[in-house]
Motif scaffolding. Structure first.
Motif, PDB file in Angstrom:
ATOM      1  N   GLY A 190       0.788  -1.224   0.000  1.00 22.69           N
ATOM      2  CA  GLY A 190       0.000   0.000   0.000  1.00 22.69           C
ATOM      3  C   GLY A 190       0.818   1.271   0.000  1.00 22.69           C
ATOM      4  N   LEU A 191       2.065   1.170  -0.426  1.00 17.94           N
ATOM      5  CA  LEU A 191       2.947   2.336  -0.461  1.00 17.94           C
ATOM      6  C   LEU A 191       3.066   2.859  -1.887  1.00 17.94           C
ATOM      7  CD1 LEU A 191       5.725   0.951   1.893  1.00 17.94           C
ATOM      8  CD2 LEU A 191       3.904   2.548   2.491  1.00 17.94           C
ATOM      9  N   GLU A 192       3.071   4.169  -2.025  1.00 18.05           N
ATOM     10  CA  GLU A 192       3.157   4.797  -3.340  1.00 18.05           C
ATOM     11  C   GLU A 192       4.312   5.791  -3.363  1.00 18.05           C
ATOM     12  OE1 GLU A 192      -0.618   6.230  -4.760  1.00 18.05           O
ATOM     13  OE2 GLU A 192      -1.734   4.630  -3.749  1.00 18.05           O
ATOM     14  N   LYS A 193       4.443   6.495  -4.484  1.00 20.81           N
ATOM     15  CA  LYS A 193       5.554   7.450  -4.673  1.00 20.81           C
ATOM     16  C   LYS A 193       6.899   6.776  -4.394  1.00 20.81           C
ATOM     17  CE  LYS A 193       2.685  11.353  -3.166  1.00 20.81           C
ATOM     18  NZ  LYS A 193       2.559  12.478  -2.200  1.00 20.81           N
ATOM     19  N   VAL A 194       7.058   5.583  -4.940  1.00 17.45           N
ATOM     20  CA  VAL A 194       8.263   4.782  -4.668  1.00 17.45           C
ATOM     21  C   VAL A 194       9.440   5.320  -5.469  1.00 17.45           C
ATOM     22  CG1 VAL A 194       9.254   2.469  -4.700  1.00 17.45           C
ATOM     23  CG2 VAL A 194       6.805   2.772  -4.233  1.00 17.45           C
ATOM     24  N   SER A 195      10.570   5.513  -4.787  1.00 18.56           N
ATOM     25  CA  SER A 195      11.771   6.028  -5.458  1.00 18.56           C
ATOM     26  C   SER A 195      12.998   5.306  -4.913  1.00 18.56           C
ATOM     27  CB  SER A 195      11.916   7.535  -5.235  1.00 18.56           C
ATOM     28  OG  SER A 195      12.081   7.829  -3.860  1.00 18.56           O
ATOM     29  N   ARG A 196      14.068   5.354  -5.682  1.00 18.18           N
ATOM     30  CA  ARG A 196      15.315   4.675  -5.312  1.00 18.18           C
ATOM     31  C   ARG A 196      16.471   5.673  -5.289  1.00 18.18           C
ATOM     32  NH1 ARG A 196      18.331   0.037  -9.029  1.00 18.18           N
ATOM     33  NH2 ARG A 196      20.110  -0.394  -7.620  1.00 18.18           N
ATOM     34  N   THR A 197      17.239   5.643  -4.200  1.00 20.73           N
ATOM     35  CA  THR A 197      18.459   6.443  -4.080  1.00 20.73           C
ATOM     36  C   THR A 197      19.645   5.493  -4.020  1.00 20.73           C
ATOM     37  OG1 THR A 197      17.303   8.186  -2.850  1.00 20.73           O
ATOM     38  CG2 THR A 197      19.711   8.130  -2.680  1.00 20.73           C
ATOM     39  N   LEU A 198      20.573   5.617  -4.953  1.00 22.88           N
ATOM     40  CA  LEU A 198      21.725   4.722  -5.012  1.00 22.88           C
ATOM     41  C   LEU A 198      22.767   5.111  -3.964  1.00 22.88           C
ATOM     42  CD1 LEU A 198      22.196   4.538  -8.892  1.00 22.88           C
ATOM     43  CD2 LEU A 198      21.223   2.783  -7.417  1.00 22.88           C
ATOM     44  N   LEU A 199      23.315   4.099  -3.293  1.00 20.76           N
ATOM     45  CA  LEU A 199      24.406   4.274  -2.347  1.00 20.76           C
ATOM     46  C   LEU A 199      25.613   3.480  -2.842  1.00 20.76           C
ATOM     47  CD1 LEU A 199      22.414   3.733   1.000  1.00 20.76           C
ATOM     48  CD2 LEU A 199      22.785   5.887  -0.237  1.00 20.76           C
ATOM     49  N   SER A 200      26.700   3.562  -2.140  1.00 22.20           N
ATOM     50  CA  SER A 200      27.891   2.792  -2.517  1.00 22.20           C
ATOM     51  C   SER A 200      27.745   1.342  -2.063  1.00 22.20           C
ATOM     52  CB  SER A 200      29.140   3.413  -1.880  1.00 22.20           C
ATOM     53  OG  SER A 200      29.048   3.377  -0.466  1.00 22.20           O
ATOM     54  N   GLY A 201      28.609   0.475  -2.577  1.00 21.17           N
ATOM     55  CA  GLY A 201      28.642  -0.904  -2.138  1.00 21.17           C
ATOM     56  C   GLY A 201      27.453  -1.752  -2.551  1.00 21.17           C
TER      57      GLY A 201
END
Length: 337
Positions: free
Chosen positions: A313-324
């Motif tokens: 039930g979660l929306e506005k899904v986004s991804r932030t890239l990190l190291s490793g």
């Protein structure tokens, strides 16, 4: 007739892989011995370092030179000095110290040696069953993850301003390292750590040691089988879903998201594969390790995580890239379910 062999071809890549393991093992030994802490901010000669560590100089010498070639120490004559990276991250007591990760990584690296047998038998040969580990096993493993948890807290605060929330849940928070670091960064935020009932005694120990018992509460919760109690402005799940199979991961995320207030935000931090399954390289590699320690745990793809979030039930899904090979996947609860 056999194909003619290419006598000019050399096993360059094979030899590189065979040799490249040794600098990593040298670094691990240096962390375990606290070599970098013994050297400190100034250069020291071999005998001085050996005296601090209470070891024989002749035994320590090969390791120090290996750490030079590994890019962590600088040598000048008979004197050794930490380089800038080692000074920042490997001297115990400094704010960004991560040397304690050796206990977790030595366990995981040793586990990966069983990969062929895990594939052959279809069962993880060095399984990590957190529900059945002894307190000593749990304590050693999850305390070793504290340094990484602190780094995650700093990144979350930098990227998303976690201080704007009134209360935050660290779901599956292990030792509480993330909550402890976040509490220091955002002293006005009320934090709760929820984990399995055999994990939370270690959590309480760590929170008490940090003198933060008044600001961080600890709750027992089996995220796979129980809905989170309470209503939180934000929930963080660090390295939780990747230890679970697909159905368990979906259930855990749904149970956890139920504890969000309307417009609350959930942050999943962990290893994430691009949909090609070929990148990031770190996540591709760590999936081999996961074969040995979890029944079905894995680094899921971005699309798989998106589906988990939507199902919860979660929306506005986004991804932030990190190291490793790590990523932060963020979703918002925009409707009451």
């Amino acid at each position: 007739m056999n194909e003619k062999s290419n006598t000019k071809l050399m096993p360059v890549v094979i030899n590189q892989h065979l040799a490249n393991v040794y600098p990593s093992l040298a670094m691990m030994a240096g962390m375990q011995l606290e070599v970098f802490t013994a050297i400190g901010e100034e250069s020291k000669d071999l005998d001085s370092i050996a005296g601090i560590l209470e070891v024989r100089s002749a035994k320590l010498r090969p390791l120090l030179y290996a750490l030079v070639t590994a890019g962590l120490l600088i040598v000048d004559g008979n004197n050794f000095e930490n380089n800038q990276e080692a000074k920042e991250f490997l001297i115990k007591g400094k704010p960004r110290y991560i040397g304690g990760m050796h206990s977790a990584y030595s366990d995981l690296w040793a586990s990966t040696m069983h990969t062929a047998e895990s594939i052959r038998t279809g069962h993880p040969q060095a399984e990590h069953d957190f529900g059945n580990m002894s307190q000593d096993e749990l304590r050693a493993f999850i305390r070793g993850l504290d340094a990484g948890a602190s780094a995650t807290a700093r990144r979350l605060q930098k990227e998303f301003d976690m201080g704007r929330f009134e209360n935050i849940l660290d779901a599956g928070g292990g030792s509480g390292g993330l909550a402890i670091a976040l509490s220091r960064l955002c002293p006005s935020v009320k934090l709760t750590v929820a984990d399995l009932s055999n994990v939370t005694p270690v959590t309480r120990e760590c929170v008490q040691e940090a003198n933060l018992s008044e600001r961080i509460s600890v709750e027992d919760c089996d995220l796979v089988n129980q809905k989170v109690q309470g209503a939180y402005d934000a929930i963080i799940m660090r390295s939780v879903l990747q230890v679970l199979g697909p159905e368990q991961a979906e259930a855990a995320l749904s149970n956890t998201a139920s504890g969000l207030r309307l417009n609350g935000e959930l942050y999943m931090v962990g290893r994430v594969l691009d949909d090609s399954r070929l990148t990031p390289i770190d996540s591709v590699a760590v999936n081999v390790m996961f074969l040995n320690v979890y029944q079905e745990g894995q680094a899921y793809t971005e699309s798989e995580y998106n589906n988990f979030f939507i199902s919860a039930g979660l929306e506005k899904v986004s991804r932030t890239l990190l190291s490793g090979g790590y990523s932060i996947i963020r979703g918002t609860k925009v409707n009451e379910t």
